[in-house]
Design a protein around this motif. Sequence first.
Motif, PDB file in Angstrom:
ATOM      1  N   GLU A 270      -1.857  -3.985  -1.772  1.00  0.00           N
ATOM      2  CA  GLU A 270      -1.542  -3.080  -0.668  1.00  0.00           C
ATOM      3  C   GLU A 270      -0.469  -2.056  -1.038  1.00  0.00           C
ATOM      4  OE1 GLU A 270      -0.471  -5.595   2.595  1.00  0.00           O
ATOM      5  OE2 GLU A 270      -2.510  -6.317   2.889  1.00  0.00           O
ATOM      6  N   ALA A 271       0.042  -2.114  -2.274  1.00  0.00           N
ATOM      7  CA  ALA A 271       1.102  -1.186  -2.698  1.00  0.00           C
ATOM      8  C   ALA A 271       0.666   0.261  -2.490  1.00  0.00           C
ATOM      9  CB  ALA A 271       1.437  -1.437  -4.163  1.00  0.00           C
ATOM     10  N   PRO A 272       1.593   1.129  -2.084  1.00  0.00           N
ATOM     11  CA  PRO A 272       3.036   0.928  -1.950  1.00  0.00           C
ATOM     12  C   PRO A 272       3.495   0.438  -0.574  1.00  0.00           C
ATOM     13  CG  PRO A 272       2.555   3.236  -1.626  1.00  0.00           C
ATOM     14  CD  PRO A 272       1.235   2.558  -1.911  1.00  0.00           C
ATOM     15  N   MET A 273       2.590  -0.152   0.213  1.00  0.00           N
ATOM     16  CA  MET A 273       3.002  -0.724   1.493  1.00  0.00           C
ATOM     17  C   MET A 273       4.056  -1.794   1.252  1.00  0.00           C
ATOM     18  SD  MET A 273       0.650  -2.573   4.413  1.00  0.00           S
ATOM     19  CE  MET A 273      -0.424  -1.131   4.577  1.00  0.00           C
ATOM     20  N   SER A 274       5.097  -1.809   2.095  1.00  0.00           N
ATOM     21  CA  SER A 274       6.187  -2.754   1.877  1.00  0.00           C
ATOM     22  C   SER A 274       6.961  -2.967   3.165  1.00  0.00           C
ATOM     23  CB  SER A 274       7.142  -2.222   0.798  1.00  0.00           C
ATOM     24  OG  SER A 274       8.252  -3.089   0.628  1.00  0.00           O
ATOM     25  N   GLY A 275       7.332  -4.218   3.414  1.00  0.00           N
ATOM     26  CA  GLY A 275       8.300  -4.503   4.454  1.00  0.00           C
ATOM     27  C   GLY A 275       9.705  -4.285   3.921  1.00  0.00           C
ATOM     28  N   TRP A 276      10.652  -4.048   4.835  1.00  0.00           N
ATOM     29  CA  TRP A 276      12.013  -3.757   4.384  1.00  0.00           C
ATOM     30  C   TRP A 276      12.664  -4.949   3.680  1.00  0.00           C
ATOM     31  CZ3 TRP A 276      15.584  -6.952   6.484  1.00  0.00           C
ATOM     32  CH2 TRP A 276      15.403  -7.436   7.783  1.00  0.00           C
TER      33      TRP A 276
ATOM     34  N   ALA B 150       6.260  10.381   5.312  1.00  0.00           N
ATOM     35  CA  ALA B 150       6.679   9.966   3.970  1.00  0.00           C
ATOM     36  C   ALA B 150       7.305   8.579   3.958  1.00  0.00           C
ATOM     37  CB  ALA B 150       7.674  10.983   3.402  1.00  0.00           C
ATOM     38  N   LEU B 151       7.662   8.059   5.120  1.00  0.00           N
ATOM     39  CA  LEU B 151       8.252   6.721   5.210  1.00  0.00           C
ATOM     40  C   LEU B 151       7.198   5.637   5.369  1.00  0.00           C
ATOM     41  CD1 LEU B 151      11.124   7.565   7.728  1.00  0.00           C
ATOM     42  CD2 LEU B 151      11.268   7.499   5.225  1.00  0.00           C
ATOM     43  N   PHE B 152       5.968   6.040   5.629  1.00  0.00           N
ATOM     44  CA  PHE B 152       4.901   5.100   5.962  1.00  0.00           C
ATOM     45  C   PHE B 152       3.765   5.172   4.954  1.00  0.00           C
ATOM     46  CE2 PHE B 152       7.328   5.514   9.782  1.00  0.00           C
ATOM     47  CZ  PHE B 152       7.225   4.279  10.407  1.00  0.00           C
ATOM     48  N   THR B 153       2.801   4.299   5.108  1.00  0.00           N
ATOM     49  CA  THR B 153       1.659   4.264   4.195  1.00  0.00           C
ATOM     50  C   THR B 153       0.650   5.306   4.661  1.00  0.00           C
ATOM     51  OG1 THR B 153       2.083   1.892   3.920  1.00  0.00           O
ATOM     52  CG2 THR B 153       0.037   2.730   3.024  1.00  0.00           C
ATOM     53  N   HIS B 154       0.850   6.507   4.187  1.00  0.00           N
ATOM     54  CA  HIS B 154       0.022   7.661   4.567  1.00  0.00           C
ATOM     55  C   HIS B 154      -0.479   8.355   3.307  1.00  0.00           C
ATOM     56  CE1 HIS B 154       0.010   8.971   8.891  1.00  0.00           C
ATOM     57  NE2 HIS B 154       0.810   7.919   8.954  1.00  0.00           N
ATOM     58  N   PHE B 155      -1.808   8.391   3.120  1.00  0.00           N
ATOM     59  CA  PHE B 155      -2.395   9.126   2.003  1.00  0.00           C
ATOM     60  C   PHE B 155      -3.706   9.748   2.462  1.00  0.00           C
ATOM     61  CE2 PHE B 155      -0.088   5.613  -0.089  1.00  0.00           C
ATOM     62  CZ  PHE B 155       0.749   6.335  -0.914  1.00  0.00           C
ATOM     63  N   PRO B 156      -3.948  10.992   2.089  1.00  0.00           N
ATOM     64  CA  PRO B 156      -5.269  11.572   2.360  1.00  0.00           C
ATOM     65  C   PRO B 156      -6.312  10.961   1.419  1.00  0.00           C
ATOM     66  CG  PRO B 156      -3.914  13.121   1.136  1.00  0.00           C
ATOM     67  CD  PRO B 156      -3.029  11.958   1.474  1.00  0.00           C
TER      68      PRO B 156
ATOM     69  N   HIS C 110       3.377   0.323   9.090  1.00  0.00           N
ATOM     70  CA  HIS C 110       3.847  -0.285   7.841  1.00  0.00           C
ATOM     71  C   HIS C 110       4.436   0.762   6.905  1.00  0.00           C
ATOM     72  CE1 HIS C 110       0.821  -3.189   9.376  1.00  0.00           C
ATOM     73  NE2 HIS C 110       1.828  -3.997   9.111  1.00  0.00           N
ATOM     74  N   PHE C 111       5.627   0.461   6.423  1.00  0.00           N
ATOM     75  CA  PHE C 111       6.334   1.375   5.535  1.00  0.00           C
ATOM     76  C   PHE C 111       5.701   1.438   4.157  1.00  0.00           C
ATOM     77  CE2 PHE C 111       9.679  -0.600   8.263  1.00  0.00           C
ATOM     78  CZ  PHE C 111       9.946   0.517   9.043  1.00  0.00           C
ATOM     79  N   CYS C 112       5.968   2.519   3.436  1.00  0.00           N
ATOM     80  CA  CYS C 112       5.764   2.569   1.989  1.00  0.00           C
ATOM     81  C   CYS C 112       7.101   2.180   1.354  1.00  0.00           C
ATOM     82  CB  CYS C 112       5.327   3.967   1.556  1.00  0.00           C
ATOM     83  SG  CYS C 112       6.573   5.241   1.870  1.00  0.00           S
ATOM     84  N   PHE C 113       7.168   2.169   0.035  1.00  0.00           N
ATOM     85  CA  PHE C 113       8.405   1.764  -0.642  1.00  0.00           C
ATOM     86  C   PHE C 113       9.599   2.582  -0.156  1.00  0.00           C
ATOM     87  CE2 PHE C 113       5.601   0.532  -4.478  1.00  0.00           C
ATOM     88  CZ  PHE C 113       5.465  -0.773  -4.008  1.00  0.00           C
ATOM     89  N   ARG C 114       9.388   3.872  -0.005  1.00  0.00           N
ATOM     90  CA  ARG C 114      10.496   4.741   0.395  1.00  0.00           C
ATOM     91  C   ARG C 114      11.023   4.369   1.777  1.00  0.00           C
ATOM     92  NH1 ARG C 114      10.158  11.379   0.850  1.00  0.00           N
ATOM     93  NH2 ARG C 114      12.128  11.695   1.971  1.00  0.00           N
ATOM     94  N   GLY C 115      10.125   4.209   2.722  1.00  0.00           N
ATOM     95  CA  GLY C 115      10.549   3.859   4.068  1.00  0.00           C
ATOM     96  C   GLY C 115      11.192   2.488   4.128  1.00  0.00           C
ATOM     97  N   ALA C 116      10.594   1.525   3.424  1.00  0.00           N
ATOM     98  CA  ALA C 116      11.160   0.178   3.404  1.00  0.00           C
ATOM     99  C   ALA C 116      12.571   0.193   2.821  1.00  0.00           C
ATOM    100  CB  ALA C 116      10.260  -0.748   2.590  1.00  0.00           C
ATOM    101  N   ASP C 117      12.772   0.997   1.796  1.00  0.00           N
ATOM    102  CA  ASP C 117      14.090   1.081   1.181  1.00  0.00           C
ATOM    103  C   ASP C 117      15.105   1.709   2.132  1.00  0.00           C
ATOM    104  OD1 ASP C 117      15.874   0.984  -1.242  1.00  0.00           O
ATOM    105  OD2 ASP C 117      15.857   3.151  -0.918  1.00  0.00           O
TER     106      ASP C 117
END
Length: 206
Positions: free
Chosen positions: A20-26, A163-169, A185-192
């Motif tokens: 599921e990367a880059p999906m990530s919980g904080w 940009a903080l979430f799991t968003h990709f076209p 659900h956050f991506c790595f950036r948002g989780a960080d």
Amino acid sequence: MSVTVLLAGDSTVASCPAAEAPMSGWGAQLGARLGLPVRNFAKGGATTASHRAEGLWAALLREVVPGDLVVLQFGHNDQKEPELPYRENLRGFVAEARAAGARPVLCTPVQRRRWADGRLVPTHGGYPDQVRELAAAEDVPLIDLTTATTALYERYGPEGSKALFTHFPPGVHPLYPGGVADDTHFCFRGADEVAAIVAERLKEIA
């Protein structure tokens, strides 16, 4: 003596599978921000009831050393099952963490990214207030992530907060070839960024 931080919660806290990367919980990013050992018992889909029923809470308690911090963040899935005694389940976690010698910390649920007419729309109803009231009643440290993440998303704005979430076209990310627009659900950036908020508060508590 080193303090360990033990986390209980749902997918917005949990370490996500590699598929599921880059999906990530904080919670997956917290150790790097905090500089303390972190044990993450959060699980996708978890409620205050299922976390206990599936043995995750018992497993967490078995690892507690007196003085550790137990950080609790539920709500995303509990609100889908309104018959669950959310506040009382959290109260039980607080009491049992204290009985094990740990110091509980309550978090209100992180906000979802939901905008309408340029304004962020709250989605958790009365659940954040239940956590706030319980923290006050039980004299438990509170991390108000509902308020903090609302402010975070508003700083980025309706488009920038993607940009903080799991968003990709479509066609951009190999794990999401058809694209994805996940506003929970956050991506790595948002989780960080959320982990940095939690870490700052925990440093005051620890």
